[in-house]
Design an enzyme around this catalytic site. Structure first.
Site, PDB file in Angstrom:
ATOM      1  N   ALA A 105       0.877  -1.171   0.000  1.00  0.00           N
ATOM      2  CA  ALA A 105       0.000   0.000   0.000  1.00  0.00           C
ATOM      3  C   ALA A 105       0.915   1.221   0.000  1.00  0.00           C
ATOM      4  O   ALA A 105       1.703   1.414   0.932  1.00  0.00           O
ATOM      5  CB  ALA A 105      -0.898   0.001   1.237  1.00  0.00           C
ATOM      6  N   SER A 106       0.848   2.012  -1.055  1.00  0.00           N
ATOM      7  CA  SER A 106       1.737   3.165  -1.188  1.00  0.00           C
ATOM      8  C   SER A 106       1.438   4.210  -0.127  1.00  0.00           C
ATOM      9  O   SER A 106       0.345   4.260   0.435  1.00  0.00           O
ATOM     10  CB  SER A 106       1.593   3.788  -2.575  1.00  0.00           C
ATOM     11  OG  SER A 106       1.947   2.864  -3.577  1.00  0.00           O
ATOM     12  N   MET A 107       2.419   5.071   0.141  1.00  0.00           N
ATOM     13  CA  MET A 107       2.209   6.138   1.114  1.00  0.00           C
ATOM     14  C   MET A 107       1.172   7.125   0.578  1.00  0.00           C
ATOM     15  O   MET A 107       1.138   7.420  -0.628  1.00  0.00           O
ATOM     16  CB  MET A 107       3.525   6.831   1.460  1.00  0.00           C
ATOM     17  CG  MET A 107       4.305   7.372   0.323  1.00  0.00           C
ATOM     18  SD  MET A 107       6.049   7.692   0.752  1.00  0.00           S
ATOM     19  CE  MET A 107       5.886   8.775   2.170  1.00  0.00           C
TER      20      MET A 107
END
Length: 393
Positions: free
Chosen positions: A104-106
């Site tokens: 899950a990307s920032m």
């Protein structure tokens, strides 16, 4: 307040509200996406075991919701990337695996890309790389559930994302398949966004995006593992897509675009090679520019089929390694504080000569940042240009 308690609170990641407050003035979280940020929390799409990257320590840590629910939620809401799968699902145990393969990307990166995508209500959107499903849910909140199709190459990841989307109430269609092909049975789309890094833009994405539609993707030459965001617009005739680079990011790569790890011993057997002494200016600028610097990006364009790796600096010394991907040529530049550099090269390619020439070119062009570079993609291939499409790099 108890000093130990105060220190503990300072060490905790920022809350979701604090992250939102920080992203708005930074121009990352725009008014179009504020409602989605508020109503579609990342934590709703994360598994019980996560591996967030701790910005304070520079380490990937394991957090279990079952063991420490409060800490799990703090990381889930923080502006940090979170690994959710290692080694294509073959990893077990709490320790990090060898290769992160889903994440899950920032939030700051997610909303930066969504802002570049310019999604309107009713836009048909194709997402390449479903991951946890959070990005697809954000898109569905903006464009409508029926207008978002997400493609995921990993069957287990796709299944978990479907479950998370269903539980959240976002009725997004998740297709298990090769993202490089797009979603043939669902085209055309107004917008295409990739949440995985690519080494070239598949023309299928252009062909299945409507004329004047937008494609946003992390693109890199493979010189390092880093990418640069590019925003392309499909021309009226649909024959090409063209646009500029925005800035640096780092994403897991499309499965078909992964590079094999460098086997150092296969490149550099025990050879007694003489070193050449030369000025350390070019190598020092490469080393000090950082992994995400525009110089490293430019070198990847000017020195094709090459991988760069900077070893850690120790006692004022740092080796810079360059490995050819087309043969077994290699180069090493040994930087020494306050002294000239020592250079070794071996193989048909004189890699350091190529890198040094690339550095000279970048300097002669005025040390361009990412915004001066652009990309043109057509059925016959793609090319990067500087300032205008008529100036290929």
């Amino acid at each position: 307040m108890n000093p130990m308690k105060e220190a503990e609170q300072k060490a905790l990641p920022a809350t979701r509200q604090q992250v939102g407050f920080a992203l708005v003035p930074a121009g990352v979280l725009t008014s179009e996406w504020l409602n989605a940020y508020a109503l579609v929390p990342r934590r709703a799409f994360l598994p019980d075991d996560i591996w967030p990257f701790d910005m304070r320590t520079g380490q990937t840590v394991h957090v279990s919701r079952a063991v420490d629910g409060r800490r799990w939620q703090e990381y889930a809401d923080a502006d940090v990337p979170i690994v959710t799968q290692w080694d294509d699902g073959g990893h077990q145990g709490p320790q990090p695996g060898r290769l992160p393969t889903s994440s899950a990307s920032m939030p700051s990166v997610v909303f930066r890309m969504l802002d570049l995508l310019t999604v309107d209500e009713g836009s048909r959107v194709l997402e390449i790389g479903t991951g946890t499903g959070w990005n697809a849910a954000l898109l569905a909140h903006r464009a409508g559930d029926d207008n978002v199709v997400s493609v995921e190459v990993d069957a287990a990841v796709a299944g978990r994302a479907r479950g998370a989307l269903d539980r959240f109430g976002a009725l997004v269609e998740v297709v298990h398949g090769d993202g490089a092909r797009g979603a043939p049975g669902h085209a055309p789309f107004d917008r295409t966004v990739a949440t995985c890094g690519v080494r070239e833009i598949p023309f299928a994405w252009v062909a299945r995006t409507r004329p004047l539609g937008v494609i946003v993707a992390p693109w890199g030459a493979g010189f390092t593992g880093e990418d640069a965001l590019v925003r392309l617009q499909v021309h009226k005739g649909g024959e090409i897509a063209q646009g500029g680079f925005v800035g640096p990011v780092e994403f897991m790569k499309l499965r078909a675009h992964r590079a094999a790890p460098i086997d150092h011993e296969a490149y550099v057997p025990l050879l007694d090679l003489p070193a050449v002494e030369e000025s350390a200016e070019a190598a020092s600028e490469i080393a000090s520019g950082g992994r995400f610097g525009p110089l490293v990006f430019a070198l990847g364009l000017r020195v094709p089929d090459c991988t760069f790796s900077a070893a850690e600096e120790r006692d004022g010394a740092q080796p810079l390694w360059f490995y050819s991907r087309s043969d077994r040529s290699w180069a090493c530049v040994f930087l020494r504080e306050g002294r000239s550099a020592r250079v070794w090269q071996h193989g048909p390619r004189r890699l350091w000569d190529e890198v040094r020439a690339g550095h000279a070119w970048w300097c002669a062009q005025g040390r361009p940042e990412w915004s001066r570079f652009g990309l043109t993609v057509g059925a016959a291939g793609e090319y990067v240009w500087l300032d205008e499409p008529g100036r290929p790099v």
